[in-house]
Design a protein around this motif. Structure first.
Motif, PDB file in Angstrom:
ATOM      1  N   SER A 177       1.863 -10.943   2.877  1.00  0.00           N
ATOM      2  CA  SER A 177       2.807 -10.423   3.876  1.00  0.00           C
ATOM      3  C   SER A 177       3.078 -11.519   4.899  1.00  0.00           C
ATOM      4  O   SER A 177       2.235 -11.831   5.743  1.00  0.00           O
ATOM      5  CB  SER A 177       2.232  -9.180   4.560  1.00  0.00           C
ATOM      6  N   ALA A 178       4.265 -12.116   4.804  1.00  0.00           N
ATOM      7  CA  ALA A 178       4.587 -13.281   5.636  1.00  0.00           C
ATOM      8  C   ALA A 178       5.560 -12.899   6.740  1.00  0.00           C
ATOM      9  O   ALA A 178       6.627 -12.342   6.456  1.00  0.00           O
ATOM     10  CB  ALA A 178       5.207 -14.376   4.769  1.00  0.00           C
ATOM     11  N   TYR A 179       5.199 -13.178   7.970  1.00  0.00           N
ATOM     12  CA  TYR A 179       6.088 -12.983   9.123  1.00  0.00           C
ATOM     13  C   TYR A 179       6.724 -11.596   9.097  1.00  0.00           C
ATOM     14  O   TYR A 179       7.915 -11.464   9.360  1.00  0.00           O
ATOM     15  CB  TYR A 179       7.170 -14.080   9.139  1.00  0.00           C
ATOM     16  N   CYS A 180       5.923 -10.597   8.784  1.00  0.00           N
ATOM     17  CA  CYS A 180       6.465  -9.237   8.732  1.00  0.00           C
ATOM     18  C   CYS A 180       6.001  -8.418   9.933  1.00  0.00           C
ATOM     19  O   CYS A 180       6.791  -8.153  10.837  1.00  0.00           O
ATOM     20  CB  CYS A 180       6.082  -8.542   7.428  1.00  0.00           C
ATOM     21  N   VAL A 186       9.716  -0.216   1.884  1.00  0.00           N
ATOM     22  CA  VAL A 186       8.416   0.056   2.515  1.00  0.00           C
ATOM     23  C   VAL A 186       8.617   0.174   4.026  1.00  0.00           C
ATOM     24  O   VAL A 186       9.559  -0.385   4.582  1.00  0.00           O
ATOM     25  CB  VAL A 186       7.401  -1.076   2.226  1.00  0.00           C
ATOM     26  N   ASP A 187       7.702   0.876   4.667  1.00  0.00           N
ATOM     27  CA  ASP A 187       7.750   1.001   6.122  1.00  0.00           C
ATOM     28  C   ASP A 187       6.333   0.868   6.657  1.00  0.00           C
ATOM     29  O   ASP A 187       5.477   1.723   6.391  1.00  0.00           O
ATOM     30  CB  ASP A 187       8.350   2.362   6.506  1.00  0.00           C
ATOM     31  N   ALA A 188       6.090  -0.210   7.409  1.00  0.00           N
ATOM     32  CA  ALA A 188       4.740  -0.488   7.918  1.00  0.00           C
ATOM     33  C   ALA A 188       4.286   0.563   8.921  1.00  0.00           C
ATOM     34  O   ALA A 188       3.108   0.626   9.263  1.00  0.00           O
ATOM     35  CB  ALA A 188       4.700  -1.875   8.548  1.00  0.00           C
ATOM     36  N   ARG A 189       5.228   1.385   9.420  1.00  0.00           N
ATOM     37  CA  ARG A 189       4.820   2.438  10.354  1.00  0.00           C
ATOM     38  C   ARG A 189       4.069   3.549   9.636  1.00  0.00           C
ATOM     39  O   ARG A 189       3.354   4.325  10.236  1.00  0.00           O
ATOM     40  CB  ARG A 189       6.062   3.027  11.054  1.00  0.00           C
ATOM     41  N   TYR A 246      17.790 -19.845   8.741  1.00  0.00           N
ATOM     42  CA  TYR A 246      16.403 -20.287   8.554  1.00  0.00           C
ATOM     43  C   TYR A 246      16.136 -20.952   7.202  1.00  0.00           C
ATOM     44  O   TYR A 246      15.144 -21.654   7.057  1.00  0.00           O
ATOM     45  CB  TYR A 246      15.451 -19.098   8.708  1.00  0.00           C
ATOM     46  N   TYR A 247      16.979 -20.706   6.218  1.00  0.00           N
ATOM     47  CA  TYR A 247      16.615 -21.125   4.862  1.00  0.00           C
ATOM     48  C   TYR A 247      17.646 -21.974   4.141  1.00  0.00           C
ATOM     49  O   TYR A 247      17.775 -21.912   2.922  1.00  0.00           O
ATOM     50  CB  TYR A 247      16.236 -19.884   4.026  1.00  0.00           C
ATOM     51  N   ARG A 248      18.372 -22.810   4.936  1.00  0.00           N
ATOM     52  CA  ARG A 248      19.265 -23.788   4.296  1.00  0.00           C
ATOM     53  C   ARG A 248      18.433 -24.918   3.702  1.00  0.00           C
ATOM     54  O   ARG A 248      18.701 -25.404   2.617  1.00  0.00           O
ATOM     55  CB  ARG A 248      20.234 -24.378   5.327  1.00  0.00           C
ATOM     56  N   ALA A 280      23.004 -13.916   7.589  1.00  0.00           N
ATOM     57  CA  ALA A 280      22.849 -14.783   8.770  1.00  0.00           C
ATOM     58  C   ALA A 280      21.407 -15.289   8.854  1.00  0.00           C
ATOM     59  O   ALA A 280      21.161 -16.446   9.249  1.00  0.00           O
ATOM     60  CB  ALA A 280      23.210 -14.007  10.026  1.00  0.00           C
ATOM     61  N   TYR A 281      20.438 -14.441   8.478  1.00  0.00           N
ATOM     62  CA  TYR A 281      19.028 -14.857   8.500  1.00  0.00           C
ATOM     63  C   TYR A 281      18.807 -16.004   7.510  1.00  0.00           C
ATOM     64  O   TYR A 281      18.207 -17.035   7.846  1.00  0.00           O
ATOM     65  CB  TYR A 281      18.152 -13.648   8.149  1.00  0.00           C
ATOM     66  N   LEU A 282      19.347 -15.841   6.305  1.00  0.00           N
ATOM     67  CA  LEU A 282      19.187 -16.889   5.291  1.00  0.00           C
ATOM     68  C   LEU A 282      19.876 -18.180   5.743  1.00  0.00           C
ATOM     69  O   LEU A 282      19.329 -19.279   5.579  1.00  0.00           O
ATOM     70  CB  LEU A 282      19.778 -16.417   3.952  1.00  0.00           C
ATOM     71  N   ALA A 294      19.305  -3.477   2.540  1.00  0.00           N
ATOM     72  CA  ALA A 294      20.233  -4.628   2.518  1.00  0.00           C
ATOM     73  C   ALA A 294      19.497  -5.910   2.146  1.00  0.00           C
ATOM     74  O   ALA A 294      20.063  -6.797   1.475  1.00  0.00           O
ATOM     75  CB  ALA A 294      20.904  -4.784   3.881  1.00  0.00           C
ATOM     76  N   ASN A 295      18.235  -6.035   2.570  1.00  0.00           N
ATOM     77  CA  ASN A 295      17.439  -7.216   2.206  1.00  0.00           C
ATOM     78  C   ASN A 295      17.135  -7.205   0.704  1.00  0.00           C
ATOM     79  O   ASN A 295      17.230  -8.229   0.022  1.00  0.00           O
ATOM     80  CB  ASN A 295      16.129  -7.234   2.991  1.00  0.00           C
ATOM     81  N   LEU A 296      16.765  -6.025   0.214  1.00  0.00           N
ATOM     82  CA  LEU A 296      16.437  -5.922  -1.213  1.00  0.00           C
ATOM     83  C   LEU A 296      17.680  -6.168  -2.070  1.00  0.00           C
ATOM     84  O   LEU A 296      17.595  -6.762  -3.153  1.00  0.00           O
ATOM     85  CB  LEU A 296      15.819  -4.548  -1.513  1.00  0.00           C
ATOM     86  N   PHE A 309       4.832  -7.889   0.861  1.00  0.00           N
ATOM     87  CA  PHE A 309       5.194  -6.819   1.807  1.00  0.00           C
ATOM     88  C   PHE A 309       6.023  -7.417   2.944  1.00  0.00           C
ATOM     89  O   PHE A 309       5.590  -8.336   3.620  1.00  0.00           O
ATOM     90  CB  PHE A 309       3.919  -6.180   2.367  1.00  0.00           C
ATOM     91  N   GLY A 310       7.238  -6.872   3.157  1.00  0.00           N
ATOM     92  CA  GLY A 310       8.114  -7.383   4.235  1.00  0.00           C
ATOM     93  C   GLY A 310       8.726  -8.704   3.849  1.00  0.00           C
ATOM     94  O   GLY A 310       8.784  -9.641   4.625  1.00  0.00           O
ATOM     95  N   VAL A 311       9.245  -8.735   2.626  1.00  0.00           N
ATOM     96  CA  VAL A 311       9.727  -9.995   2.044  1.00  0.00           C
ATOM     97  C   VAL A 311      11.105 -10.385   2.614  1.00  0.00           C
ATOM     98  O   VAL A 311      11.528 -11.538   2.498  1.00  0.00           O
ATOM     99  CB  VAL A 311       9.748  -9.831   0.497  1.00  0.00           C
ATOM    100  N   GLY A 312      11.775  -9.411   3.259  1.00  0.00           N
ATOM    101  CA  GLY A 312      13.124  -9.696   3.781  1.00  0.00           C
ATOM    102  C   GLY A 312      14.083  -9.960   2.636  1.00  0.00           C
ATOM    103  O   GLY A 312      13.905  -9.462   1.521  1.00  0.00           O
ATOM    104  N   PRO A 313      15.109 -10.802   2.884  1.00  0.00           N
ATOM    105  CA  PRO A 313      16.045 -11.139   1.803  1.00  0.00           C
ATOM    106  C   PRO A 313      15.599 -12.420   1.084  1.00  0.00           C
ATOM    107  O   PRO A 313      16.419 -13.080   0.446  1.00  0.00           O
ATOM    108  CB  PRO A 313      17.355 -11.379   2.569  1.00  0.00           C
ATOM    109  N   GLY A 318       8.540  -5.742  -1.522  1.00  0.00           N
ATOM    110  CA  GLY A 318       8.796  -4.616  -0.632  1.00  0.00           C
ATOM    111  C   GLY A 318       9.425  -5.063   0.675  1.00  0.00           C
ATOM    112  O   GLY A 318       9.032  -6.079   1.257  1.00  0.00           O
ATOM    113  N   ASP A 319      10.418  -4.315   1.129  1.00  0.00           N
ATOM    114  CA  ASP A 319      10.947  -4.539   2.473  1.00  0.00           C
ATOM    115  C   ASP A 319      11.489  -3.234   3.038  1.00  0.00           C
ATOM    116  O   ASP A 319      11.788  -2.287   2.295  1.00  0.00           O
ATOM    117  CB  ASP A 319      12.042  -5.610   2.507  1.00  0.00           C
ATOM    118  N   TYR A 320      11.616  -3.227   4.339  1.00  0.00           N
ATOM    119  CA  TYR A 320      12.076  -2.035   5.055  1.00  0.00           C
ATOM    120  C   TYR A 320      13.567  -1.777   4.833  1.00  0.00           C
ATOM    121  O   TYR A 320      14.017  -0.645   4.768  1.00  0.00           O
ATOM    122  CB  TYR A 320      11.777  -2.268   6.541  1.00  0.00           C
TER     123      TYR A 320
END
Ligand SMILES: C[S@@+](CC[C@H](N)C(=O)[O-])C[C@H]1O[C@@H](n2cnc3c(N)ncnc32)[C@H](O)[C@@H]1O
Length: 419
Positions: free
Chosen positions: A318-321, A301-304, A187-189, A182-184, A245-247, A218-222, A240-242
């Motif tokens: 690291s974009a919009y992460c 990865v986990d930014a926490r 936002y990315y059509r 749904a994110y793709l 499912a994104n990876l 870092f936080g690349v999402g899908p 890297g992503d949290y």
């Protein structure tokens, strides 16, 4: 109206309503206590003084609860029920990343106003006692004690109301609600104006990356739309992503799964930014192949975590992460420190954030945004990174997604600084 102006307008209105409501509650409570006849006689002067002292303790307790609620309101919405508190909060935030300093400034602004509101009560009560025979000094003390108790009740009630309002505003969870597809799709059509600007900025910034060394996203999402810009310069690329499912979505693209997302419009835009006037299909396919070859690792990865990856990199993107992973500015600053801590001394950090955004929607669900701006980014990069290049781009077309601007930054870690 921009998000910043709206927050000010809401705060001014809330301050005015709150001041009148406090005034009415405190006055009514003062009058009621005097009318009750409690400690009315002149011989009760010492008891009236004791009651006044106790009423201050109760008032301080109510105020403390409200200061906490106000802090939460400021952090998650940028608004306040006290405009001086908001001014102190925003001003301090521009000059320091210390959450404690910002908290203290907001509390000081609030407290100063509430104390100043006491002055008319003293003037009124003792002025009446001096000027008329119908109001005794004891009566004036009882009135003030009643007003304090009313104010305490008001502060506590406002704290409860504020907290209840904030609890209603629940964000969706990455762990349970995030849908990569749904994110793709949302936002990315096509290459939207925010990504036209972001990719152009990244292409430019990555010209300064150290060649033939690894690059971490870092936080690349899908997504892969930012990754194509690093394919030529990097020896290898780690994504890297949290969320697994994104990876997995990225893995589908790497494996040429027919159902994988189509990134070709973004590759074409990347090549144009690099100077290829009209990229051919073959040039686009060649960049896709090169990117597939260079991506050698997909990491959770986990930014926490203070050390989200067990190594450092000469270049981290690291974009919009961090800004899109929390609604809390202090948490955003912490995530940023963890992410930038992965950059080697002398290395390059490239980032982007939604500007002054409070949330963005994916599949009808609202995900958090930290509401940061260029001042926050400069402040968070100041320790350890020499004079970052920071740009703001307005993208009013994206207002329906929850943001109207983006902040882009590139910074080099000073050669001597360590994370
Ligand atoms: C808005 S998406 C951005 C994805 C991509 N960089 C882009 O530009 O489209 C935010 C990303 O932050 C990731 N994220 C959320 N919490 C995180 C955490 N604690 N550590 C690292 N990444 C996290 C999510 O999985 C999601 O992929």
């Amino acid at each position: 109206m921009t998000g910043g102006l709206r927050a000010w307008a809401v705060s001014v209105a809330a301050t005015a309503v709150s001041a009148y409501a406090l005034d009415a509650t405190a006055t009514a409570a003062g009058v009621a206590l005097v009318a009750s006849g409690l400690l009315g006689g002149d011989g009760n002067h010492r008891w009236a003084l004791a009651l006044l002292a106790a009423s201050y303790a109760v008032w301080a307790w109510g105020l403390r609860a409200n200061l906490r609620a106000n802090q939460e309101l400021l952090t998650s919405t940028g608004t306040s029920t006290n405009v001086l508190s908001k001014a102190a909060h925003d001003l301090t935030r521009r000059h320091t990343t210390s959450p404690r300093a910002v908290r203290l400034a907001a509390a000081a602004g609030y407290t100063v106003t509430e104390v100043a509101k006491e002055v008319p009560y003293y003037a009124g009560a003792f002025g009446a006692a001096v000027l008329t025979d119908s109001v005794t000094a004891t009566g004036a003390l009882v009135f003030l004690a009643g007003a304090n108790l009313g104010a305490a009740g008001y502060e506590y009630g406002l704290a409860r109301l504020t907290t209840a309002f904030l609890r209603r505003r629940r964000y969706a969870s990455f762990d349970t609600d995030w849908e990569p597809a749904a994110y793709l799709d949302g936002y990315y059509r096509t290459v939207e104006p925010d990504e036209v600007a972001t990719i152009a900025f990244f292409v430019d910034a990555l010209r300064a990356a150290e060649r033939d060394r690894p690059v971490l996203f870092f936080g690349v999402g899908p997504t892969l739309h930012h990754v194509f810009a690093a394919a030529e310069v990097a020896s290898e690329i780690h994504l890297g992503d949290y969320l697994p499912a994104n990876l997995a979505e990225i893995r589908r693209w790497l494996d040429r799964d027919p159902g994988a997302h189509d990134w070709r419009p973004f590759v074409r835009h990347t090549l144009r930014c690099e100077g290829v006037a009209e990229p051919t299909d073959e040039e686009v396919a060649a960049r896709e192949d090169l990117t597939r070859k260079k991506v050698t690792d997909l990491v959770e990865v986990d930014a926490r975590h203070p050390r989200p990856v067990a190594r450092s990199y000469p270049t981290v993107v690291s974009a919009y992460c961090a800004d899109s992973a929390t609604a809390d500015r202090a948490t955003w600053a912490l995530f940023m420190r963890h992410i930038t801590g992965l950059v080697e001394p002398g290395g390059l950090f490239v980032t982007s954030a939604l500007r002054r955004c409070r949330g963005y929607t994916v599949a009808g669900r609202s995900f958090p945004s930290a509401g940061v701006d260029e001042h926050d980014l400069r402040a968070v990069l100041r320790p350890g990174f020499g004079s970052p290049s920071i740009e703001v781009r307005q993208v009013p077309q994206e207002a329906s997604h929850g943001y109207g601007g983006i902040v882009l930054a590139a910074a080099r870690r000073t050669a001597t600084s360590h994370s």
